[in-house]
Scaffold this active site. Structure first.
Site, PDB file in Angstrom:
ATOM      1  N   CYS A  48       0.669  -1.156   0.024  1.00 49.13           N
ATOM      2  CA  CYS A  48      -0.095   0.093   0.102  1.00 49.13           C
ATOM      3  C   CYS A  48       1.005   1.263  -0.048  1.00 49.13           C
ATOM      4  O   CYS A  48       1.895   1.258   0.638  1.00 49.13           O
ATOM      5  CB  CYS A  48      -0.812   0.034   1.273  1.00 49.13           C
ATOM      6  SG  CYS A  48      -1.821   1.440   1.313  1.00 49.13           S
ATOM      7  N   CYS A  50      -0.202   4.304   0.374  1.00 48.24           N
ATOM      8  CA  CYS A  50      -0.780   5.552   1.077  1.00 48.24           C
ATOM      9  C   CYS A  50       0.166   5.995   2.189  1.00 48.24           C
ATOM     10  O   CYS A  50       1.059   5.441   2.420  1.00 48.24           O
ATOM     11  CB  CYS A  50      -2.325   5.321   1.775  1.00 48.24           C
ATOM     12  SG  CYS A  50      -2.199   4.498   3.278  1.00 48.24           S
ATOM     13  N   CYS A  53      -0.799   3.911   6.321  1.00 47.18           N
ATOM     14  CA  CYS A  53      -0.136   2.779   6.826  1.00 47.18           C
ATOM     15  C   CYS A  53       0.973   2.796   7.271  1.00 47.18           C
ATOM     16  O   CYS A  53       2.023   3.428   6.626  1.00 47.18           O
ATOM     17  CB  CYS A  53      -0.376   1.821   5.768  1.00 47.18           C
ATOM     18  SG  CYS A  53      -2.161   1.295   5.139  1.00 47.18           S
TER      19      CYS A  53
HETATM   20 ZN   LIG Z   1      -2.180   2.262   3.290  1.00 47.67          ZN
END
Ligand SMILES: [Zn+2]
Ligand SMILES: [Zn+2]
Length: 190
Positions: A48, A50, A53
């Site tokens: 991920c 983003c 996280c």
């Molecule tokens: Zn994430």
């Protein structure tokens, strides 16, 4: 040369075991580490990009998976946990000392309520499901990654057999949209 994506994928992916029964995740504290015990293997494990996280130092991506919340228990030093951002959809429970996120939990109404988000690299056990795809890939630019390097990043994922998406994978996006349509009464609830 692609930049380091994550230690679990940079040197090839180790497949998980379908018969794996789960194990323990520990934070990075030398003493009194927070320990979480998971009964069962995780699902939808993925990279991920983003900004929310938890990821290890130097990695561009986190590796995050889900497990039903009733299969996750805090089994040591839970008093060291705090919620990073109480306003976020996913309430990430992190160790106050080392900053590692032990699990993320959704408390509000949401398609993924009932699932906890975990990082299996915090476990010494082998057999956890391997990463299946890469999500929110373009989001690394928002954290300062040079957009000119994106081809290399996507090519590296594809060379490892991981499809790249700029949201979640189609099955997860379909699950969210189905839940939304059910809430609106446009599709029958199951
Ligand atoms: Zn994430
Ligand atoms: Zn810690």
């Amino acid at each position: 040369m692609a930049p380091p994506l994550h230690p679990l994928i940079d040197h090839g992916i180790t497949k998980g075991s379908p018969s794996f029964l789960g194990g323990k995740l520990c934070c990075h504290c030398q003493n009194d580490a927070v320990e979480v015990t998971i009964s069962g293997n995780v699902a939808h494990n993925h990279a991920c990009g983003c900004s929310k996280c938890w990821k290890p130092k130097g990695a561009l991506f986190s590796i995050v998976a889900v497990i039903p919340r009733d299969q996750l228990n805090v089994t040591a030093n839970g008093d060291k946990l705090h919620i990073v951002d109480k306003g976020a959809t996913i309430q990430r429970n992190a160790c106050k000392e080392c900053g590692v996120h032990l699990f993320g939990r959704i408390e509000k109404e949401h398609a993924f309520k009932g699932l906890d988000f975990v990082h299996v690299e915090l476990s010494k056990q082998q057999g956890w499901q391997e990463p299946q795809f890469a999500a929110f890939v373009s989001s690394i630019i928002e954290q300062g990654f040079d957009p000119r390097g994106m081809d290399e990043v996507r090519t590296k994922f594809k060379s490892l057999g991981l499809e790249t998406y700029d949201t979640l994978s189609p099955p997860l996006m379909d699950a969210i949209a189905t839940w939304t349509a059910q809430k609106a009464g446009l599709l029958p609830s199951d």
